[in-house]
Structure formats: structure tokens, C-alpha cells
Design an enzyme around this catalytic site. Structure first.
Site, PDB file in Angstrom:
ATOM      1  N   ASP A 248       0.861  -1.176   0.000  1.00  0.00           N
ATOM      2  CA  ASP A 248       0.000   0.000   0.000  1.00  0.00           C
ATOM      3  C   ASP A 248       0.905   1.236   0.000  1.00  0.00           C
ATOM      4  O   ASP A 248       1.486   1.598   1.025  1.00  0.00           O
ATOM      5  CB  ASP A 248      -0.899  -0.043   1.244  1.00  0.00           C
ATOM      6  CG  ASP A 248      -1.745   1.204   1.389  1.00  0.00           C
ATOM      7  OD1 ASP A 248      -1.589   2.136   0.576  1.00  0.00           O
ATOM      8  OD2 ASP A 248      -2.549   1.256   2.335  1.00  0.00           O
ATOM      9  N   GLN A 251       0.728   6.432   1.116  1.00  0.00           N
ATOM     10  CA  GLN A 251       1.438   7.509   1.820  1.00  0.00           C
ATOM     11  C   GLN A 251       2.913   7.591   1.426  1.00  0.00           C
ATOM     12  O   GLN A 251       3.655   8.377   1.987  1.00  0.00           O
ATOM     13  CB  GLN A 251       1.349   7.295   3.334  1.00  0.00           C
ATOM     14  CG  GLN A 251      -0.051   7.404   3.890  1.00  0.00           C
ATOM     15  CD  GLN A 251      -0.617   8.821   3.809  1.00  0.00           C
ATOM     16  OE1 GLN A 251       0.119   9.790   3.612  1.00  0.00           O
ATOM     17  NE2 GLN A 251      -1.916   8.935   3.951  1.00  0.00           N
ATOM     18  N   LYS A 274      -3.446  11.893  -3.034  1.00  0.00           N
ATOM     19  CA  LYS A 274      -2.352  12.048  -2.071  1.00  0.00           C
ATOM     20  C   LYS A 274      -1.034  12.351  -2.790  1.00  0.00           C
ATOM     21  O   LYS A 274       0.022  12.407  -2.189  1.00  0.00           O
ATOM     22  CB  LYS A 274      -2.225  10.787  -1.216  1.00  0.00           C
ATOM     23  CG  LYS A 274      -3.468  10.563  -0.336  1.00  0.00           C
ATOM     24  CD  LYS A 274      -3.318   9.395   0.559  1.00  0.00           C
ATOM     25  CE  LYS A 274      -4.639   8.921   1.143  1.00  0.00           C
ATOM     26  NZ  LYS A 274      -5.191   9.788   2.185  1.00  0.00           N
ATOM     27  N   CYS A 412      -8.353   6.613  10.467  1.00  0.00           N
ATOM     28  CA  CYS A 412      -8.691   5.337   9.791  1.00  0.00           C
ATOM     29  C   CYS A 412      -7.624   4.283  10.079  1.00  0.00           C
ATOM     30  O   CYS A 412      -7.275   3.486   9.193  1.00  0.00           O
ATOM     31  CB  CYS A 412      -8.865   5.527   8.286  1.00  0.00           C
ATOM     32  SG  CYS A 412     -10.226   6.593   7.864  1.00  0.00           S
TER      33      CYS A 412
HETATM   34  N1  PLP Z   1      -3.771   3.427   2.643  1.00  0.00           N
HETATM   35  C1  PLP Z   1      -3.205   4.401   3.346  1.00  0.00           C
HETATM   36  C2  PLP Z   1      -1.873   4.178   3.982  1.00  0.00           C
HETATM   37  C3  PLP Z   1      -3.843   5.622   3.484  1.00  0.00           C
HETATM   38  O1  PLP Z   1      -3.279   6.606   4.189  1.00  0.00           O
HETATM   39  C4  PLP Z   1      -5.103   5.809   2.859  1.00  0.00           C
HETATM   40  C5  PLP Z   1      -5.824   7.075   3.019  1.00  0.00           C
HETATM   41  O2  PLP Z   1      -5.598   7.826   3.945  1.00  0.00           O
HETATM   42  C6  PLP Z   1      -5.638   4.756   2.117  1.00  0.00           C
HETATM   43  C7  PLP Z   1      -4.947   3.578   2.029  1.00  0.00           C
HETATM   44  C8  PLP Z   1      -6.949   4.890   1.426  1.00  0.00           C
HETATM   45  O3  PLP Z   1      -6.848   5.852   0.432  1.00  0.00           O
HETATM   46  P1  PLP Z   1      -8.149   6.331  -0.349  1.00  0.00           P
HETATM   47  O4  PLP Z   1      -9.116   6.812   0.698  1.00  0.00           O
HETATM   48  O5  PLP Z   1      -7.636   7.438  -1.207  1.00  0.00           O
HETATM   49  O6  PLP Z   1      -8.646   5.171  -1.119  1.00  0.00           O
END
Ligand code: PLP
Length: 457
Positions: A248, A251, A274, A412
């Protein structure tokens, strides 16, 4: 050839792609490098090299805003980044000159829009150091990318008693889809713990790996603590057990140069918003052979080769995973954001942000009663903290009154906060448009909040 003839009749000011070889969808081939980029760039980039934060700030119109009568200090880039004028202009240009649905119509605007969309895919490919554009799937964001893998690859390949390894650092987007898959299949979720500084415990990871491990899914950078995980090592260890690996990168990509080929993961996901691009667009990288073996997860237009009432033949990747009309302009905007970031250079960005983070860590550590959460030596752009005796939500609201935008809550990522005995923290997250003066303003505001001194206006 139809397309160049049509193109010749349109005004040069429309910023036509410079391609002489015709358009992507009419010719059936890939667009040449740079196709889809307006001949006359709609926005002049003012950012010179080397790194000049004041010039960079002039590229971001929202940074000139005031909030509650004070200059906006945007320390919420981990939630979403601000957009440079070049991206805003590219979106406007698309809707003014290129707007059409893509891939399926024999007219000039469809060709232009398709060229622009596919050129963006090529930019993503280059940005992530991916071998082929066919390995780049456009999705809505990191969340959708992970759900795609869980539902397509996961349902086909995960069975009862299999194990999926994630880490305590994960965003809910990299927990919930795997948990749902486990519930559906009878597989088991295993979780790599962190130490008191917020670093992954690789010894514990080693002991979780085994012949039952089918998948390892982890964040390249933690959104709640900023921890940079040792991605290469985690992947190498997973490979010893033939496990698939999803990284993932939501970030990570705005802070670190990302070489997906060198990482050797099976999937890498990111969210455009992001990375200084619009919301509603994201990327799933998947290795060619892995994507090829994955069934579609959504059915509809664009992803089919042939449809009868008896059966449907699917397109190969990436189209197989792009059912329906995607966020065309936003993908083009993502391409412009990548151009912008590459102009500045991720090495320069990373160096500057590390200096800023070091300064911020020292400034916040001096505030009485402030506890920083997560102090891994390898960290990117995030300061998570609590102020003794003051609710994080109240700190966030008090900072907002001073024009300082931070996030207060669980980000989250409830499990990692609970690991530190907390339900919420204040999170200040940085990008390369932040300044040392903004960090000093944050520290001064926190000192005022701490001592109950009202802001003098
Ligand atoms: N993964 C990480 C590490 C995140 O920080 C985020 C969002 O803050 C996501 C996944 C999910 O991203 P999105 O809401 O743009 O799908």
C-alpha cells in the site's frame, strides 16, 4: 488516416497532441511519449531547480487562502494533498478542449481524450518504474485497488486455513478487505506487531510466515505514524514462502522515489489525491502474469472483447479491470501531477521534507505535556501526538482557529492507535510546500493551547 485530417482542421490553440502518427484508438497502438500533453502547456510552471519552497508555494493557489482571517497552514497532506496550478489547468484544459468518452468512438475528441488518458498511464508506468503500461490499472483510489485484489485474486486463490499477513500499522483500507475475505473463505488474518517506536517487528513477522502464508499486505509508509517500513526486506522474506505481496503505497509515493520493479511486489497501490492529483483516481500496479491470471471483478462496458447472451470474452489487463467509464480527466490530472513532482524531483522533495520533519520533531518535543506517538528512525512527513489533559479534537479545533489545518481522530487506523493506548491523536502531516516558519507557528500555537493563553489577533 482520419485523425490527422481531423486534427488539421482544428485550431492550433486547442493544444493538440503533437503525434504525427495518428491517434491511439484509431491506430490501435500505444500513444507516443508525450501524446495527450497540450502543445502549449496551459500553466507555466514557476518552480525552478534547485528546491525553492517559496516558488513552489506560488504553484499552489489554495496556499494563498486565509482561514478565520489568518494565512492557511496546511498540515493535513496525509489526508489529501493540495493541487498545483498545473494540475488544475490540465483538468480545465481537458474539459475545455478534449472532453469525450474514450476508446470507443471514431471522432477527434474521443481520440484526443483517449490519447490523454493513455499518456497518463504511461506517466504512471514511468513514475513507478514499471515495465509495461499493461500493468497499470486505473481505479478510484488505494481503497478500490485493494478491494479489487481481495475480490478478484483473493476469492480465486484464498481458501480455508490459508493465512494472510498484514501489520498493526495498516490503514483500515488494508485491513477490512482482507478481513472480509477471511470471513468469506475461512482463511486467517495474522498481524505483525510493532515496537514502542512504531517499527515493525521483523522477528515476529518471521515467526508468522509459514507454508500457510498466501499473501502479505503492508503499508510502505504508515499514515498514522509515518513509519517507513523495510519494504524490500518484507517482500524478500515473503518470497521464501512463495507468498504474494501487496504494498500500500498511498502515503509513500509523494515522499519517496518508488521503484516497483526493484521492490518486486505483486501489487502496488496508490491514490492520486495524495500525490497532488484530483480525487477519484488511483492506481493498481500488478505484475503482468499476476493480472493475467486474475478474473474481472466488475462487469460492463470497456472490459469486454465480445458479448453474447450466452457468454462474454474479456479484454486482457488493464482493460479487464476498468469496467465502465472511469475518471478520465482525473487520470489526465494525475499525469500532470506526476510531471509536476518529477520536475521538482523526489530526491529533492525527500531531502527537504526530512529536514522539515527533524525540525518539527525537535520543536514539538520541547512542548511540555506533548507526547509524540511513533518515533521510528525511518519516518516520512507525519507527526502524531497527544497533549496531556486536552482532547485531540479540541486541539484540532483550537489550531483551526489559528488557520492551522491538522487532523484529529483515529486516522482510519484504529488498531495502531490502540496499540499505544489511544483512541485518537492530533496528526500534522507535511508536504514539500510546507515551511519551517509554519512548523514554528504550529509549535507556538500548541504552546498557547497548552497554557490556555488566548490567541492575540
Ligand atoms: N492506505 C493508506 C496508507 C492511506 O493513508 C489511505 C488514506 O488515507 C488509504 C490507504 C486509502 O486511500 P483512499 O481513501 O484514497 O482510497
Amino acid at each position: 488516416m482520419l485523425a490527422p485530417l481531423l486534427a488539421a482542421r482544428l485550431p492550433a490553440a486547442a493544444g493538440l497532441p503533437s503525434s504525427e502518427s495518428g491517434y491511439y484508438f484509431l491506430e490501435g497502438g500505444l500513444p507516443p511519449a508525450g501524446a495527450g500533453v497540450p502543445a502549449a502547456a496551459p500553466a507555466a510552471l514557476t518552480t525552478p531547480a534547485p528546491f525553492d519552497v517559496n516558488a513552489i508555494r506560488r504553484d499552489f493557489p489554495v496556499l494563498q487562502e486565509t482561514v478565520h482571517g489568518r494565512p492557511l497552514i496546511w498540515l493535513d497532506s496525509a489526508a489529501t494533498t493540495q493541487k498545483p496550478q498545473a494540475v488544475i489547468d490540465r483538468l480545465a484544459y481537458f474539459y475545455q478542449h478534449e472532453n469525450s468518452n474514450i476508446h470507443r468512438a471514431a471522432h477527434a475528441l474521443a481520440a484526443k481524450a483517449t490519447d490523454a488518458y493513455e499518456a497518463a498511464r504511461e506517466k504512471v508506468r514511468r513514475f513507478l518504474s514499471v515495465p509495461s503500461v499493461d500493468e497499470i490499472v486505473f481505479v478510484r483510489g488505494a481503497t478500490e485497488a485493494i478491494n479489487l485484489v481481495a475480490q478478484s485474486w483473493g476469492r480465486k486463490n484464498i481458501a480455508a486455513d490459508d493465512e494472510i499477513i498484514i501489520t498493526w500499522l495498516e490503514h483500515h483500507a488494508n485491513i477490512v478487505p482482507w478481513q472480509q475475505l477471511c470471513t468469506e473463505t475461512g482463511a486467517r488474518l495474522r498481524v505483525v506487531p510493532v515496537d514502542d517506536r512504531g517499527q515493525l517487528r521483523l522477528d515476529a513477522y518471521e515467526s508468522l510466515l509459514g507454508p500457510k502464508t498466501k499473501l502479505v499486505a503492508f503499508s510502505h509508509v504508515s499514515n498514522a505514524l509515518g513509519t517507513i517500513t523495510p519494504a524490500r526486506q518484507i517482500i524478500e522474506m515473503a518470497r521464501r514462502y512463495d507468498a504474494r505481496v501487496l504494498v500500500d503505497g498511498a502515503q509513500a509515493v509523494s515522499h519517496l522515489p518508488t521503484d516497483v520493479k526493484a521492490l518486486d511486489c505483486d501489487w502496488y497501490v496508490l491514490s492520486g489525491h495524495k500525490l497532488f492529483a484530483p480525487t477519484g483516481i488511483g492506481v493498481l500496479f500488478g505484475k503482468a502474469d499476476v493480472l493475467e491470471a486474475m478474473p474481472p471483478w466488475q462487469g460492463g462496458g470497456n472490459m469486454i472483447r465480445d458479448v453474447t447472451f450466452e457468454k462474454t470474452e474479456y479484454q486482457p489487463p488493464p482493460a479487464r479491470f476498468e469496467a465502465g467509464t472511469g475518471s478520465i480527466a482525473d487520470a489526465v490530472g494525475l499525469g500532470a501531477a506526476i510531471d509536476y513532482v518529477e520536475r521538482i524531483g523526489l530526491e529533492n522533495i525527500g531531502r527537504y521534507e526530512q529536514e522539515l520533519l527533524g525540525h518539527a520533531t525537535r520543536a514539538l518535543a520541547r512542548i511540555p505535556g506533548l507526547r509524540l506517538i511513533g518515533l521510528a528512525p525511518e519516518r516520512a512527513a507525519v507527526l502524531s501526538f497527544v497533549l496531556d489533559g486536552i482532547r485531540s479534537e479540541d486541539v484540532g479545533a483550537a489550531l483551526d482557529r489559528e488557520g492551522i489545518a491538522v487532523r484529529a481522530g483515529h486516522h482510519c487506523a484504529q488498531p495502531i492507535l490502540r496499540r499505544f493506548g489511544l483512541e485518537s491523536t492530533v496528526r500534522a502531516s507535511l508536504a514539500f510546500y510546507n515551511t519551517f516558519a509554519e512548523i514554528d507557528a504550529l509549535a507556538a500555537a500548541l504552546l498557547r493551547i497548552r497554557s490556555g493563553t488566548p490567541l492575540v489577533t
